[in-house]
Design a protein around this motif. Sequence first.
Motif, PDB file in Angstrom:
ATOM      1  N   ALA A 141      14.988 115.785  61.643  1.00 29.06           N
ATOM      2  CA  ALA A 141      14.836 116.723  62.752  1.00 29.06           C
ATOM      3  C   ALA A 141      15.218 118.126  62.325  1.00 29.06           C
ATOM      4  O   ALA A 141      14.585 119.097  62.738  1.00 29.06           O
ATOM      5  N   SER A 142      16.221 118.260  61.478  1.00 34.50           N
ATOM      6  CA  SER A 142      16.638 119.600  61.044  1.00 34.50           C
ATOM      7  C   SER A 142      15.540 120.283  60.227  1.00 34.50           C
ATOM      8  O   SER A 142      15.347 121.497  60.335  1.00 34.50           O
ATOM      9  N   ASP A 143      14.800 119.516  59.419  1.00 32.25           N
ATOM     10  CA  ASP A 143      13.678 120.094  58.673  1.00 32.25           C
ATOM     11  C   ASP A 143      12.566 120.546  59.618  1.00 32.25           C
ATOM     12  O   ASP A 143      11.986 121.617  59.449  1.00 32.25           O
ATOM     13  N   ALA A 144      12.271 119.729  60.615  1.00 28.61           N
ATOM     14  CA  ALA A 144      11.245 120.100  61.594  1.00 28.61           C
ATOM     15  C   ALA A 144      11.689 121.315  62.400  1.00 28.61           C
ATOM     16  O   ALA A 144      10.894 122.230  62.647  1.00 28.61           O
ATOM     17  N   LEU A 145      12.959 121.340  62.782  1.00 31.25           N
ATOM     18  CA  LEU A 145      13.500 122.467  63.531  1.00 31.25           C
ATOM     19  C   LEU A 145      13.343 123.759  62.722  1.00 31.25           C
ATOM     20  O   LEU A 145      12.904 124.786  63.251  1.00 31.25           O
ATOM     21  N   GLU A 146      13.645 123.701  61.442  1.00 33.99           N
ATOM     22  CA  GLU A 146      13.495 124.879  60.586  1.00 33.99           C
ATOM     23  C   GLU A 146      12.034 125.308  60.485  1.00 33.99           C
ATOM     24  O   GLU A 146      11.728 126.499  60.555  1.00 33.99           O
ATOM     25  N   ASP A 147      11.116 124.347  60.355  1.00 35.64           N
ATOM     26  CA  ASP A 147       9.684 124.665  60.314  1.00 35.64           C
ATOM     27  C   ASP A 147       9.252 125.397  61.576  1.00 35.64           C
ATOM     28  O   ASP A 147       8.504 126.382  61.517  1.00 35.64           O
ATOM     29  N   GLY A 185       7.878 130.839  64.262  1.00 35.94           N
ATOM     30  CA  GLY A 185       7.994 131.743  65.398  1.00 35.94           C
ATOM     31  C   GLY A 185       8.300 131.086  66.729  1.00 35.94           C
ATOM     32  O   GLY A 185       8.006 131.641  67.780  1.00 35.94           O
ATOM     33  N   PHE A 186       8.905 129.919  66.689  1.00 37.99           N
ATOM     34  CA  PHE A 186       9.354 129.292  67.928  1.00 37.99           C
ATOM     35  C   PHE A 186      10.847 129.575  68.075  1.00 37.99           C
ATOM     36  O   PHE A 186      11.610 129.423  67.125  1.00 37.99           O
ATOM     37  N   ALA A 187      11.242 130.016  69.257  1.00 39.94           N
ATOM     38  CA  ALA A 187      12.605 130.477  69.485  1.00 39.94           C
ATOM     39  C   ALA A 187      13.412 129.435  70.242  1.00 39.94           C
ATOM     40  O   ALA A 187      12.856 128.534  70.869  1.00 39.94           O
ATOM     41  N   GLU A 188      14.718 129.588  70.171  1.00 38.53           N
ATOM     42  CA  GLU A 188      15.624 128.726  70.940  1.00 38.53           C
ATOM     43  C   GLU A 188      15.272 127.249  70.780  1.00 38.53           C
ATOM     44  O   GLU A 188      15.295 126.481  71.745  1.00 38.53           O
ATOM     45  N   VAL A 189      14.917 126.866  69.572  1.00 34.91           N
ATOM     46  CA  VAL A 189      14.533 125.480  69.308  1.00 34.91           C
ATOM     47  C   VAL A 189      15.775 124.610  69.400  1.00 34.91           C
ATOM     48  O   VAL A 189      16.812 124.917  68.823  1.00 34.91           O
ATOM     49  N   LYS A 190      15.655 123.530  70.153  1.00 37.23           N
ATOM     50  CA  LYS A 190      16.781 122.615  70.284  1.00 37.23           C
ATOM     51  C   LYS A 190      16.365 121.224  69.853  1.00 37.23           C
ATOM     52  O   LYS A 190      15.188 120.878  69.869  1.00 37.23           O
ATOM     53  N   GLN A 191      17.345 120.447  69.506  1.00 34.58           N
ATOM     54  CA  GLN A 191      17.123 119.109  68.968  1.00 34.58           C
ATOM     55  C   GLN A 191      17.926 118.101  69.768  1.00 34.58           C
ATOM     56  O   GLN A 191      19.047 118.365  70.184  1.00 34.58           O
ATOM     57  N   SER A 192      17.329 116.923  69.971  1.00 38.27           N
ATOM     58  CA  SER A 192      18.044 115.821  70.609  1.00 38.27           C
ATOM     59  C   SER A 192      17.466 114.510  70.081  1.00 38.27           C
ATOM     60  O   SER A 192      16.359 114.481  69.542  1.00 38.27           O
TER      61      SER A 192
END
Length: 193
Positions: free
Chosen positions: A156-162, A167-174
């Motif tokens: 998920a952290s790799d996808a979040l970084e991508d 240009g996607f902001a305030e990306v959150k993970q769960s």
Amino acid sequence: MDASLAGRLDTPERLLWLPPAVVIGALAIQPDDAIADIGAGTGYFSLPLAQAAGSLGQVYAVDCQAEMLKRLQLKLDAGSISNIHMINADADSTGLPNASCDLVFMANVWHEFADHTAVLREDRRILNARGRIAVLDWRPDVEAEHGPPLHHRISASDALEDLQLAGFAEVKQSNVGIYSWLVQGPMQPEAEQ
């Protein structure tokens, strides 16, 4: 996924380890959203997305495998859902109009894409100014009876970084369900990047 294995996408046990209602609840769908379900498969998420978007909303079930969309069509023929439109296309070239979607949703396909940058470029193109993205995929830290081998999964952290780099902001993970992660965030306007 090999279309000959499509039956696995609709097994009752999948509802236990990846409940659509939990995922849909996390997406904050609005009653008139236009949603691109990229890699829609047999409609496991397209159907509940269409219900959440309501009669004023639209779901574009995009899949590169016509066989998957045929299975979804059988479900549509058996029900009374009229706000799902099937599109046989690749994730990096959906054919959807510019700025036509409020949400791009991708479930269990992120690990299959060879070029995340190209897919995210297409996502930005089809999202409107208030658009957002959500990517759900297999956790690499949970041994599972289901899904791809651990070495084929992406964190998920790799996808979040991508997503942030695209240009996607305030990306959150769960984490959702037993075996999946979800990353999501709104599109940042071009001027702010």
